[in-house]
Design an enzyme around this catalytic site. Structure first.
Site, PDB file in Angstrom:
ATOM      1  N   GLU A   1      15.291  -0.051  10.605  1.00  0.00           N
ATOM      2  CA  GLU A   1      15.221  -1.264   9.801  1.00  0.00           C
ATOM      3  C   GLU A   1      16.474  -2.127   9.888  1.00  0.00           C
ATOM      4  OE1 GLU A   1      13.882  -0.489   5.811  1.00  0.00           O
ATOM      5  OE2 GLU A   1      11.912   0.154   6.511  1.00  0.00           O
TER       6      GLU A   1
ATOM      7  N   ALA B   1      14.291   1.768   3.570  1.00  0.00           N
ATOM      8  CA  ALA B   1      13.517   2.883   3.021  1.00  0.00           C
ATOM      9  C   ALA B   1      12.316   3.149   3.907  1.00  0.00           C
ATOM     10  CB  ALA B   1      13.053   2.553   1.601  1.00  0.00           C
TER      11      ALA B   1
ATOM     12  N   GLU C   1      15.096   5.675   9.289  1.00  0.00           N
ATOM     13  CA  GLU C   1      14.757   4.394   8.655  1.00  0.00           C
ATOM     14  C   GLU C   1      15.941   3.434   8.661  1.00  0.00           C
ATOM     15  OE1 GLU C   1      11.847   3.202   7.781  1.00  0.00           O
ATOM     16  OE2 GLU C   1      10.776   5.047   8.227  1.00  0.00           O
TER      17      GLU C   1
ATOM     18  N   ARG D   1       5.627  -7.850   1.057  1.00  0.00           N
ATOM     19  CA  ARG D   1       4.982  -6.750   0.353  1.00  0.00           C
ATOM     20  C   ARG D   1       3.638  -7.243  -0.170  1.00  0.00           C
ATOM     21  NH1 ARG D   1       7.043  -2.089   2.038  1.00  0.00           N
ATOM     22  NH2 ARG D   1       9.190  -1.741   1.390  1.00  0.00           N
TER      23      ARG D   1
ATOM     24  N   GLU E   1       5.398  -3.614  11.161  1.00  0.00           N
ATOM     25  CA  GLU E   1       6.547  -3.820  10.282  1.00  0.00           C
ATOM     26  C   GLU E   1       7.406  -4.977  10.793  1.00  0.00           C
ATOM     27  OE1 GLU E   1       9.522  -0.769   8.044  1.00  0.00           O
ATOM     28  OE2 GLU E   1       9.199  -0.392  10.169  1.00  0.00           O
TER      29      GLU E   1
END
Length: 179
Positions: A96, A76, A92, A64, A142
């Site tokens: 993920e 999320a 999601e 992050r 990501e």
């Protein structure tokens, strides 16, 4: 009428991005004085509390940038325009974690940081997950690591400050109170 309401006099658009927009509003305060409010406009998000058959919470670790460190969180993601939150939650979860479900249950929705942002987060839970044979691709920018953790491990991560985000702390508290 709300006696604490701040009336917008003018809005200046500062930045329009792929995820957020930033504005500065001139407002009239309840006492008649004027002030400025810096606002982050966000399309909204979802988060999922997903438990495996052996009662482990599915979590992801990702870097992050605002924190300049990695964070362990529940799955999320951002709502796409016109997308129903429950569909975003399933997408999601699949992207993920590589798990899916058709048993998502709505818990609540809340503003994640109402002092400066209008991000509204919808929280779901499931204890009926199935591992996908083929995991969908993550977004091109990501990168995540999957974890399956019990409450004892999660409590350790909280103590070590590896879990610091509100949605995950809320999710852990929800599990402790309701499971």
């Amino acid at each position: 009428m709300d006696q604490l309401e701040e009336k917008t006099i003018n809005t200046k658009h500062i930045y329009k991005g792929a995820i957020i927009d930033v504005t500065v509003d001139d407002v009239q305060l309840p006492n008649g004085e004027q002030s400025k409010r810096e606002l982050v406009k966000h399309p909204g998000a979802v988060a999922v509390i997903a438990l495996t058959d052996d009662n482990k919470l599915l979590m992801v670790k990702q870097y992050r940038k605002p924190m300049e460190s990695s964070s362990i969180e529940i799955p999320a993601g951002k709502l796409e325009e016109g997308e129903e939150p429950i569909l975003t939650a399933r997408r999601e979860l699949e992207e993920e974690t590589g798990y899916t479900t058709d048993q998502l249950h709505y818990i609540t929705s809340f503003y994640s940081s109402p002092g400066f942002s209008d991000e509204y987060l919808h929280l779901y839970w499931t204890d009926q997950v199935t591992k996908l044979e083929i995991r969908p691709d993550l977004d091109e920018d990501e990168f995540v690591e999957l974890y399956e953790a019990d409450i004892a491990q999660i409590d350790e991560w909280i103590k070590k400050k590896e879990i610091q985000d509100l949605k995950t702390l809320f999710a852990v508290q929800y599990l402790k109170l309701n499971k």
